[in-house]
Enzyme design. Structure first.
Site, short mmCIF file in Angstrom:
data_model
loop_
_atom_site.label_atom_id
_atom_site.label_comp_id
_atom_site.label_asym_id
_atom_site.label_seq_id
_atom_site.Cartn_x
_atom_site.Cartn_y
_atom_site.Cartn_z
N ASP A 297 -1.11 -0.64 -4.99
CA ASP A 297 -2.57 0.30 -5.29
C ASP A 297 -3.25 1.35 -5.57
O ASP A 297 -3.35 1.64 -6.23
CB ASP A 297 -3.70 -0.08 -3.79
CG ASP A 297 -2.67 0.74 -2.42
OD1 ASP A 297 -1.60 0.82 -2.33
OD2 ASP A 297 -3.10 1.06 -1.81
N HIS A 298 -1.24 2.91 -5.00
CA HIS A 298 -1.32 4.05 -5.79
C HIS A 298 -0.40 4.30 -5.08
O HIS A 298 0.51 3.36 -4.44
CB HIS A 298 -2.69 4.61 -5.12
CG HIS A 298 -2.53 4.09 -3.59
ND1 HIS A 298 -1.89 5.21 -2.63
CD2 HIS A 298 -3.00 3.89 -2.85
CE1 HIS A 298 -2.03 4.72 -1.73
NE2 HIS A 298 -3.80 3.74 -1.79
N ASP B 35 0.98 -0.96 -0.14
CA ASP B 35 -0.13 0.38 0.12
C ASP B 35 0.99 1.52 0.03
O ASP B 35 1.32 1.35 1.14
CB ASP B 35 -1.01 -0.55 1.05
CG ASP B 35 -1.65 0.48 0.63
OD1 ASP B 35 -2.35 2.06 0.48
OD2 ASP B 35 -3.02 0.10 1.61
N LYS C 112 -5.79 -4.31 5.99
CA LYS C 112 -6.83 -3.12 5.97
C LYS C 112 -8.36 -4.28 5.51
O LYS C 112 -7.85 -5.46 4.07
CB LYS C 112 -7.28 -2.23 5.03
CG LYS C 112 -5.78 -1.24 5.32
CD LYS C 112 -5.94 0.04 4.54
CE LYS C 112 -5.02 1.11 4.61
NZ LYS C 112 -4.90 1.76 3.83
N ASP C 113 -9.22 -4.29 5.76
CA ASP C 113 -10.57 -5.00 5.24
C ASP C 113 -10.44 -4.94 3.99
O ASP C 113 -10.81 -5.80 2.72
CB ASP C 113 -11.44 -4.62 5.39
CG ASP C 113 -12.22 -3.46 5.64
OD1 ASP C 113 -12.35 -2.65 5.25
OD2 ASP C 113 -12.92 -3.15 6.51
N HIS D 260 -2.26 10.67 -0.68
CA HIS D 260 -2.16 10.55 -2.12
C HIS D 260 -4.37 10.41 -3.02
O HIS D 260 -5.42 11.47 -1.86
CB HIS D 260 -2.51 9.25 -2.51
CG HIS D 260 -2.57 7.89 -1.32
ND1 HIS D 260 -4.35 7.76 -1.48
CD2 HIS D 260 -2.46 7.50 0.17
CE1 HIS D 260 -4.50 6.65 -0.87
NE2 HIS D 260 -3.76 7.25 0.05
N THR E 128 -6.83 3.63 -1.94
CA THR E 128 -6.72 2.10 -1.45
C THR E 128 -7.69 1.31 -1.83
O THR E 128 -7.61 0.12 -2.48
CB THR E 128 -6.80 2.07 -0.03
OG1 THR E 128 -5.89 2.63 0.29
CG2 THR E 128 -6.45 0.88 0.07
N HIS F 292 1.04 8.53 5.43
CA HIS F 292 -0.23 9.13 5.85
C HIS F 292 0.27 10.60 6.85
O HIS F 292 0.06 11.24 7.30
CB HIS F 292 -1.71 8.75 6.20
CG HIS F 292 -2.16 8.58 4.96
ND1 HIS F 292 -2.60 9.39 3.88
CD2 HIS F 292 -2.89 7.25 4.47
CE1 HIS F 292 -3.00 9.21 2.97
NE2 HIS F 292 -3.33 7.42 2.97
#
Length: 552
Positions: free
Chosen positions: A342-343, A41, A168-169, A486, A80, A301
């Site tokens: 994912d980014h 991530d 993360k879910d 992001h 995400t 973050h």
């Protein structure tokens, strides 16, 4: 001169027919019994390239395989959930339906925790459950509109096992899909799975959760790696707060635990426990192990992407992936690993300002829909905020409570507010986006509206889309809880590495862009899985460095 040119041409012809290009000597396509798909991530291409020479563990091995350092999460909504939805579906968010981490449904209000109307929809929730809302939900893959690689494999052969593990879910759900053997994620206190799936949870999960609790309860003593000394420099973010130097975690701080390499390490331990106990890759069918590692994102973050915190995380991530490779090697299972993100991400403007990028700034709080909506409601005498949105950018939704006679005027006023703001690059209406064909060709060449079109779903997207200018961080101030983020359509958020490795790989590097949606058809080609081209957006990528090709 002619003789020299003729000799050169003959020499070139001889080289072209030599062993490196001969069919007999060409590398063979892998035949994995286990596909390990990893999303890190917020691992941007910029981060990968910055630390590439320092890697000596798992990331070094991956970088020495088939490397596409300039891959693309090609859509504009670089968050995400949309990003994870592309990795193992072969489809962009416009097709997956996962247009953001959360979106709005102005036609249906639910009651939120504060007792007020909640129009939000979380990307991994089961909206059919009574009492569910965007912040208090039951985790589910129901909102994902397309099958994942694992879903397709299990439909073709139910003996295939699919395990998805994430911090993360939404990471686990979007990579695992609708029909997994096991899906597990961190819920803030422990790793858990869907209700009723307790029998599928590996026994090793209890030990992982016990170790996670112990890690949260004790103070952390993280050492600064030697390679990170030059990154250790404090940057003020207001008042007495600063980032850039390692800060020790206080006991009981579960949120700070997420922003640590230890969190990734335990996520990987859980994945390896499932790998061992479920004997992945050792049955008659090919299996999938999807792993999403979240700590890099939480660190980015919380501290930004250019300080000692992120540097330390890169070293920890490299070591965690090295442990994974050691476990896979020991098992003797024929496996293939693909890693992407994912980014990407962008550093906080305060550090950018003092490190060569004075144009970086924070978004004006006047762009927040929480302020614009009530102001428009007051101007047009409306009963509730006129527009809804999560942030000063992205999808914006008009309230359904606006009378038809006023709707056009309210929309025009909202568009004018955003279009005339100096921090806004573009405001694109729903009709303009819908009229734009789905993009094709090199993702680095797409126009801004094409990037937005790639995450446009007419049933879920807003009435207009706001794109901020480059280097504008959409967090007005650090009191919002994070310092950097992001989500933009710009390269620092769209570009991610895409790396493939298997035993015996003939390595090569391709600097030109491919998309994360190309991963599914590429993997499908290696295991003989038929995926109709009209059901996905991606294309098969030839991983064979020679005349042979895995793409049929």
């Amino acid at each position: 001169m002619m003789k020299s040119l003729t000799a050169w041409m003959l020499g070139a012809a001889a080289l072209a027919s030599g062993p490196a290009f001969a069919q007999d000597g060409a590398p063979k396509a892998p035949e994995p019994k286990l596909i390990v798909a990893i999303s890190v991530d917020q691992l941007s291409t910029d981060l990968f390239n910055e630390y590439r020479d320092d890697f000596n563990g798992g990331l070094k091995r991956l970088a020495g395989g088939i490397a596409f350092p300039n891959g693309y999460q090609s859509h504009a909504a670089t968050e995400t959930c949309p990003g994870h939805s592309t990795i193992l579906t072969g489809s962009r968010p416009a097709r997956t339906g996962i247009i953001a981490n959360s979106w709005f449904d102005p036609t249906q209000a639910r009651t939120g925790k504060n007792g007020k109307a909640d129009y939000g929809v979380y990307c991994s929730e089961d909206t059919s459950i009574e009492g569910s809302n965007s912040s208090d939900y039951t985790v589910s893959p129901k909102l994902l509109k397309v099958p994942t690689l694992g879903d397709r494999m299990r439909a073709a052969n139910p003996a295939s096992q699919v395990v998805a593990v994430s911090g993360k879910d939404r990471g686990a759900v979007m990579m695992g899909g609708h029909n997994t053997t096991l899906t597990m994620w961190w819920d803030g206190k422990s790793f858990r799975s869907y209700a009723g799936s307790e029998a599928a949870i590996p026994k090793g999960a209890a030990l992982v959760n016990s170790r996670a609790k112990a890690a949260i309860d004790k103070p952390a003593a993280v050492k600064l790696p030697t390679m990170c000394a030059s990154h250790s420099r404090g940057v003020s973010i207001g008042g007495d707060a600063s980032v850039g130097t390692l800060q020790q975690r206080k006991p009981g701080d579960a949120r700070a635990f997420r922003a640590s390499g230890e969190f990734d390490s335990l996520t990987m331990d859980l994945a390896l426990a499932a790998f061992g106990e479920k004997k992945l890759g050792r049955g008659a069918a090919t299996d999938v192990l999807a792993i999403s590692l979240s700590a890099t994102d939480y660190i980015g973050h919380t501290f930004g992407t250019a300080g000692a915190e992120t540097c330390t995380q890169m070293a920890a991530l490299d070591a965690t992936l090295g442990r994974m490779f050691a476990a896979l090697d020991k098992s003797k299972v024929p496996y293939l690993v693909v890693l992407t993100a994912d980014h990407g991400g962008h550093d906080l403007p305060e550090r950018n300002n003092i490190q060569g990028l004075p144009a970086a700034e924070r978004a004006d709080i006047k762009l927040m829909p929480q302020g614009v909506g009530p102001a428009l409601a007051k101007a047009f005498d409306l009963p509730e905020p006129a527009i809804m949105g999560d942030a000063p950018f992205g999808d914006m939704y008009l309230s359904t409570k606006i009378p038809a006679a006023k709707r056009s005027a309210v929309l025009d006023a909202a568009l004018k507010h955003y279009r005339t703001h100096p921090q806004v690059e573009a405001v694109i209406t729903k009709d303009e986006i819908a009229a734009t064909p789905s993009p094709s060709g090199p993702p680095e060449d797409w126009s801004l509206i094409q990037r937005v079109r790639a995450n446009f779903d007419p049933s879920r997207s807003g009435d207009f889309y706001v794109a901020l200018k480059r280097y504008v961080t959409p967090i007005p101030n650090t009191s919002f809880g994070y310092v950097a983020t992001h989500g933009s359509p710009w390269g620092y958020d769209r570009r991610v590495p895409i790396l493939f490795w298997w035993k015996g790989v003939a390595p090569y590097e391709q600097p030109n862009g491919i998309e994360t949606v190309d991963i599914l058809p590429t993997l499908a080609s290696l295991i003989g899985l038929d995926v109709p081209k009209d059901e996905i957006d991606g294309r098969c990528v030839d991983l064979m460095a020679g005349a042979a090709s895995n793409c049929k």
